[in-house]
Design a protein around this motif. Sequence first.
Motif, PDB file in Angstrom:
ATOM      1  N   TYR A 155       0.865  -1.180   0.000  1.00 43.48           N
ATOM      2  CA  TYR A 155       0.000   0.000   0.000  1.00 43.48           C
ATOM      3  C   TYR A 155       0.897   1.223   0.000  1.00 43.48           C
ATOM      4  O   TYR A 155       1.531   1.542   1.004  1.00 43.48           O
ATOM      5  CB  TYR A 155      -0.893  -0.047   1.238  1.00 43.48           C
ATOM      6  CG  TYR A 155      -1.832   1.120   1.356  1.00 43.48           C
ATOM      7  CD1 TYR A 155      -2.883   1.284   0.452  1.00 43.48           C
ATOM      8  CD2 TYR A 155      -1.682   2.047   2.387  1.00 43.48           C
ATOM      9  CE1 TYR A 155      -3.744   2.342   0.572  1.00 43.48           C
ATOM     10  CE2 TYR A 155      -2.555   3.115   2.504  1.00 43.48           C
ATOM     11  CZ  TYR A 155      -3.582   3.256   1.594  1.00 43.48           C
ATOM     12  OH  TYR A 155      -4.441   4.307   1.710  1.00 43.48           O
ATOM     13  N   ASP A 156       0.961   1.878  -1.142  1.00 42.67           N
ATOM     14  CA  ASP A 156       1.972   2.926  -1.291  1.00 42.67           C
ATOM     15  C   ASP A 156       1.470   3.922  -2.320  1.00 42.67           C
ATOM     16  O   ASP A 156       0.981   3.529  -3.380  1.00 42.67           O
ATOM     17  CB  ASP A 156       3.268   2.265  -1.772  1.00 42.67           C
ATOM     18  CG  ASP A 156       4.277   3.250  -2.279  1.00 42.67           C
ATOM     19  OD1 ASP A 156       4.896   3.918  -1.452  1.00 42.67           O
ATOM     20  OD2 ASP A 156       4.411   3.367  -3.521  1.00 42.67           O
ATOM     21  N   HIS A 157       1.546   5.196  -2.001  1.00 45.70           N
ATOM     22  CA  HIS A 157       0.968   6.200  -2.890  1.00 45.70           C
ATOM     23  C   HIS A 157       1.992   6.924  -3.733  1.00 45.70           C
ATOM     24  O   HIS A 157       1.672   7.910  -4.374  1.00 45.70           O
ATOM     25  CB  HIS A 157       0.162   7.213  -2.096  1.00 45.70           C
ATOM     26  CG  HIS A 157      -1.177   6.675  -1.686  1.00 45.70           C
ATOM     27  ND1 HIS A 157      -1.374   6.094  -0.464  1.00 45.70           N
ATOM     28  CD2 HIS A 157      -2.346   6.597  -2.340  1.00 45.70           C
ATOM     29  CE1 HIS A 157      -2.642   5.708  -0.378  1.00 45.70           C
ATOM     30  NE2 HIS A 157      -3.249   5.990  -1.508  1.00 45.70           N
ATOM     31  N   GLY A 158       3.224   6.478  -3.716  1.00 49.04           N
ATOM     32  CA  GLY A 158       4.202   7.129  -4.566  1.00 49.04           C
ATOM     33  C   GLY A 158       5.212   7.911  -3.771  1.00 49.04           C
ATOM     34  O   GLY A 158       5.140   7.989  -2.538  1.00 49.04           O
ATOM     35  N   SER A 159       6.146   8.461  -4.499  1.00 45.39           N
ATOM     36  CA  SER A 159       7.228   9.157  -3.838  1.00 45.39           C
ATOM     37  C   SER A 159       7.542  10.427  -4.598  1.00 45.39           C
ATOM     38  O   SER A 159       7.927  10.384  -5.763  1.00 45.39           O
ATOM     39  CB  SER A 159       8.454   8.240  -3.798  1.00 45.39           C
ATOM     40  OG  SER A 159       9.620   8.965  -4.060  1.00 45.39           O
TER      41      SER A 159
ATOM     42  N   PRO B 281      -2.531   1.243  -5.173  1.00 47.32           N
ATOM     43  CA  PRO B 281      -2.877   2.635  -5.486  1.00 47.32           C
ATOM     44  C   PRO B 281      -2.031   3.150  -6.630  1.00 47.32           C
ATOM     45  O   PRO B 281      -0.883   2.742  -6.780  1.00 47.32           O
ATOM     46  CB  PRO B 281      -2.544   3.395  -4.201  1.00 47.32           C
ATOM     47  CG  PRO B 281      -2.480   2.369  -3.144  1.00 47.32           C
ATOM     48  CD  PRO B 281      -2.076   1.091  -3.789  1.00 47.32           C
ATOM     49  N   ILE B 282      -2.622   4.039  -7.425  1.00 48.99           N
ATOM     50  CA  ILE B 282      -1.849   4.610  -8.523  1.00 48.99           C
ATOM     51  C   ILE B 282      -0.692   5.400  -7.916  1.00 48.99           C
ATOM     52  O   ILE B 282      -0.830   6.025  -6.877  1.00 48.99           O
ATOM     53  CB  ILE B 282      -2.749   5.496  -9.411  1.00 48.99           C
ATOM     54  CG1 ILE B 282      -2.116   5.737 -10.774  1.00 48.99           C
ATOM     55  CG2 ILE B 282      -3.033   6.834  -8.763  1.00 48.99           C
ATOM     56  CD1 ILE B 282      -2.553   4.742 -11.792  1.00 48.99           C
ATOM     57  N   PHE B 283       0.442   5.303  -8.578  1.00 45.66           N
ATOM     58  CA  PHE B 283       1.637   5.978  -8.066  1.00 45.66           C
ATOM     59  C   PHE B 283       1.498   7.469  -8.340  1.00 45.66           C
ATOM     60  O   PHE B 283       1.339   7.879  -9.494  1.00 45.66           O
ATOM     61  CB  PHE B 283       2.849   5.406  -8.792  1.00 45.66           C
ATOM     62  CG  PHE B 283       4.174   5.689  -8.170  1.00 45.66           C
ATOM     63  CD1 PHE B 283       4.713   4.827  -7.229  1.00 45.66           C
ATOM     64  CD2 PHE B 283       4.910   6.803  -8.550  1.00 45.66           C
ATOM     65  CE1 PHE B 283       5.953   5.057  -6.672  1.00 45.66           C
ATOM     66  CE2 PHE B 283       6.153   7.052  -7.991  1.00 45.66           C
ATOM     67  CZ  PHE B 283       6.676   6.173  -7.049  1.00 45.66           C
ATOM     68  N   GLY B 284       1.528   8.299  -7.309  1.00 49.57           N
ATOM     69  CA  GLY B 284       1.497   9.753  -7.512  1.00 49.57           C
ATOM     70  C   GLY B 284       0.230  10.262  -8.170  1.00 49.57           C
ATOM     71  O   GLY B 284       0.277  10.891  -9.216  1.00 49.57           O
TER      72      GLY B 284
ATOM     73  N   SER C  32      -5.509  -2.565  -1.614  1.00 51.27           N
ATOM     74  CA  SER C  32      -4.613  -3.179  -0.635  1.00 51.27           C
ATOM     75  C   SER C  32      -4.387  -2.285   0.573  1.00 51.27           C
ATOM     76  O   SER C  32      -3.319  -2.336   1.194  1.00 51.27           O
ATOM     77  CB  SER C  32      -3.260  -3.528  -1.268  1.00 51.27           C
ATOM     78  OG  SER C  32      -3.455  -4.366  -2.364  1.00 51.27           O
TER      79      SER C  32
END
Lengths: 228, 92, 215, 605
Positions: free
Chosen positions: A60-64, D310-313, D568
Amino acid sequence: MTWSDWSWVLPEAFSTFSDDVDMIYYVILWVTGIIFVITEGVLIYFLVRYRHKEGRKATYDHGSSKLEIVWTTATLVVCLALGIVSKGVWDTMKIDVPEGAMEIIVTAQQFEWHVTYPGPDGALGTADDFEVLNQIHAAVDEPVWIHLRATDVLHSLFLPEMRVKQDAVPGKDIPVWFEATATGEYTIGCAELCGIGHTTMNGTLTIHTAADFQAWATAQAQRPRPRP
Amino acid sequence: METGEEHKSPPYMIVFVVLAVLTVAEVLFALLFTGLPKFWMGVGLIFMAVWKAVLVAMYYMHLRFEPKRLWILAASPIPLAIILVVVVIREF
Amino acid sequence: MTTITADRAPMAGMKVYHLKLGMWVFLLSEVMFFTGLIGSYVILRFAHPEAFGVPGEVLNVPLTAFNTFVLICSSVTMVKAFAAIEQNDQEGLQKWLLATILLGAFFVGVQAWEYTLLASEGFVPMAESYHAIARGAAEGSEVIGGPLYGATFYTMTGFHGAHVSIGVFCLCFTLYRARKGAYTAGNLGGVEIMGLYWHFVDLVWILLFTIVYLI
Amino acid sequence: MSTTEKDIASAVDAGGQHDHHEIPWIRKYVFATDHKMIAKQFMFVSLFFLVVGGALAGMMRFQLGFPGQPMPGAGILPDAMMAPTPNGAIMLPEFYNSLVTMHGTIMIFFAIMPLLVGLFGNLLIPLQIGAEDMAFPRLNMASFWLAVPAGMLMLASFAVEGGAAGAGWTSYAPLSTSGEWTGVYLGQQLWLVSLTILGFSSLIGAVNYITTVINLRAPGMTWFRIPLATWSLFVTAVLILLAIPILAGALIMLLFDQTIGTGFFRPEVGGEPLLWQHLFWFFGHPEVYILILPAMGITSEVLSNRARKPIFGYHSMVLALISIGFLGWIVWGHHMFQSGMNPLLGTSFMISTMAIAVPSAIKTFNWLGTLWKADIHFDVPMLHALSFVSMFIIGGLSGIFMASTPVDIYIHDTYFIVAHLHYVLFGGSLFAIFAGITYWFPKMFGRMMNEPLGKVHFVLTFIFYNLVFFPMHNLGLQGMMRRIYDFTQYDFLQPLQPMNQFITLFAFALITTQLLFVFNFFWSIFKGEKAGNNPWKSNTLEWTVPSPPPHGNFAEMPTVFRGPYEYSSPESDDDFLPQTTPPREGPGPSSGVPEPTPTPEGAEA
Ligand code: HEA
Ligand code: HEA
Ligand code: CUA
Ligand SMILES: [Cu+2]
């Protein structure tokens, strides 16, 4: 079919600026090639590495933002660099017509190229001008300045071996120049859709040695022809 | 309109008078000052015309009384219009 | 979190009701449409000043100045109609709408008259003079407008005129609905968007008049 | 304008009455105002045009692969197209020109654009923002019913004297200004009229989309919770709104040049041919982004869902969409580098064109980032979305070659351009359309598409597609011009004959492969496996309603609590968390409490 058809190497070219053009092309080919290999490689790696397996849960990660700033800047830098490299060659090819070039007029008309030479007095627009059809003749190592015109619709003067292409626009007089570096017979093509006979609008560019060119020009100038 | 509070009618008549006066001024300017350089003539006329256009948009089309976002929306095509004309003019 | 049922209570959005927002959005595209037409005039005139006459000599500026004034008046009457219905003044609404219709129709009429005058002087959008003659010019007369000046002039003003005509048509419809009592102080969307369109057409004319007739 | 008045009434209708249960057949299937039905109408019509465009491409490819040879079965075509010879019918050059023109026009304006904007715009916008329909349902209907006659006019132009338009899909003046130059009179005019009508259709569609997205979002659906598909369609609608009128103006001027003798673009009477090109590309470049942005949105949706991550950025994805939309307005000159345009302008256009790679890069890398540490399911929509990503990279990178002005001198108007445009349009837009159709098929018809058949179709299409279009780069590099009827007229191009034949054979294979899709599509409508409300376990609002959704979409006004890509999330036991699921412990600090709103009918409070 031979494998050489698939080549990414540009066909040989014979003008003073063709090496610069080809060089930029190869630079872009390398840059984009590397980007292509990396991005598609990463894509395929991820697809294999993170394919669905029972019980796996995605992270679970929304980016960097840090990463995003890095690749945004990198892209910007690469693109600007490519732009700057391109500018010089563009100016040479389209703007800086060299002094003392031989001036000729190429008039495109459905579906042929009328090429006007200055004749013995070396000046265009005088009575001794002469015209040839669908052929351009020039001397090697001698810049040629073409006044490109059209009488009916758009055409595009395409000299693939010189890396020259320029649309001919009715009502305009567009300067085109090149300087060939080797003698031989090359192609003249029309690259802009101009009607039913677009396909057939081709001709020959002949690059002579200086002496041969003189001889050709003299012979042509004396050839009797109907006055326009 | 949507605020629901009572506002008194915008000064429609005053705007009308200004518009009329500006129209007369424009015509006089164009017909009388023919000696002026073309450029300044153009600038002066455009200035007055734009002023009139803005008045119409502000008062008659009520932009002054609308939320700011509508305002931004309404102005959005103007840069594009300017880009098109300015770039293509450089062509000739 | 309370669940909202039955009635819609969407996000605030533009804080403007649909119809009005829709009209504004539509007007944006109109801006680009007239940019294309007026822009072409400006560009062609800049590129070929010789093909364009001095407006004051070819066109009838006083007549059109008067016509401009008519259109501005119609904007006032339109806004008066809107102000009337804001006060729920049905009679005022109908009166001012009628005035707007008349002024608008008058504008179109004057424009049509102007066209016939110009055409009979040989000012046409075409290249050949027989077109001018067919439109009332004297035998043997020249084409004045030529294919550039005449073409841009008639296209631009013509499309504006078409917009005014459509506006008049819609105004008639609005008036018809107003007479049936369709609008109230609480339900005046139809009048308001009609006004927006009408004022926009006026606004375009203001710019067009200056660019085409004065500069 | 006359339509807006009527919408007062329809807006009132949309305002709350649910009581049209007995919708007459004609209002339900033909003159429908329901956005889902209009979406389907657009889909069927534009898939039909896709087939037409593909057939035209097939004929073109035949001529290129076997120049001057009789085409089997073409004897049925009129002599104006195919010259009869004892051995069979041979294609005429003027017919080839018409084929190129109509192939480009139909594919861009009548297939891809209505599929992306007409189908997905109509289907997704109201469902994804939680609205019961578009803001102006009747205007929506008008939009479709304007597109139909436009398409019929375009097709009819094949049958008129002189044949269909033959000046390229760009219809450069002065070639297009007079039948004197092309031999095409009425066909060219029908082309102009048809596109003008279609333009008006797109325009009112765009007005509708923009109003809907701004004003009809469900409570809690803040701007930054809108799914990327809807975001991209919104930006696209803005581009349509501002670009199409420029085209319309130019088309009208060209029509006048042809019919009444004005001289806007006719140099022989003093007009400016380059003005047409400027106007056309000022529209045209935004147009190509109109064709890619929704595709990007669809891809983001499918990618995030099938990667269960989740969509990145998300925010930068939205900003990238907006900046591509904006930058698209200042690069049009890159189509005109060799046109005789002021060469100084060329440099500025080159720089701005290069700059547009930046937001595209953001999108590409963020898609890759989405796949990182994901849980990737290779379903048919996902396969298409993934090939969108990889093909868009190729098409985009080939754009960089052309953006570089000196290189463009050589490759302009060659097959390198043709390769580029098919990589972005077929590899990009069309693959995304395949992804979108297979992904939302269950929502549209309540049934799944056949999975194994879909996979076979995908694999074959992917392979054949690349075999057809990748070699075109090489053709271009060898100098083969585009829009050329018979390249063997040039000695230096004759060695390319085998490669052209190779391309042609695989083009036939590619076209044949599409039959699998046609079959799968129609078979699944009737016989497909029944799909539940949410077969993909998706978060967005359209999956909370039955498949297909009922009239009015939502039985109860949905409330939105979070962004669309919470896959997730640790907050959920499953690997997805719909936007409508209330947070576990009361409303979090950021969950949107709906702001009070104006009443939709514009009443004073
Ligand atoms: C969907 C449609 C679409 C899209 C998205 C694009 C995208 C781009 N196009 Fe393309 N183009 C067309 C459709 C499209 N084009 C069509 C139809 C034509 C022909 C018209 C005709 O004449 O008929 C055309 C023609 C065309 C030309 C004119 C060529 C000529 O006629 O001589 C040029 C020139 O600059 C160009 C450039 C670009 C660029 C730079 C992009 C960029 O937006 C691409 C950006 C994307 C990437 C670069 C890849 C992803 C990024 C990375 C992986 C990051 C790293 C990259 C770098 C550091 C470089 N295009
Ligand atoms: C999105 C746009 C698009 C698409 C999909 C295609 C698809 C194809 N194109 Fe096209 N092409 C253009 C847009 C497109 N093209 C444009 C804009 C030009 C420039 C025109 C100009 O120069 O003016 C061009 C030009 C062009 C040329 C250059 C001609 C020339 O310059 O002389 C060639 C040559 O080979 C070609 C070939 C093909 C082929 C073989 C396909 C094949 O991929 C076709 C495969 C078949 C299909 C994709 C149809 C399948 C149908 C379905 C899947 C739907 C079925 C479903 C149901 C009914 C349920 N195209
Ligand atoms: Cu001349 Cu093509
Ligand atoms: Cu472009």
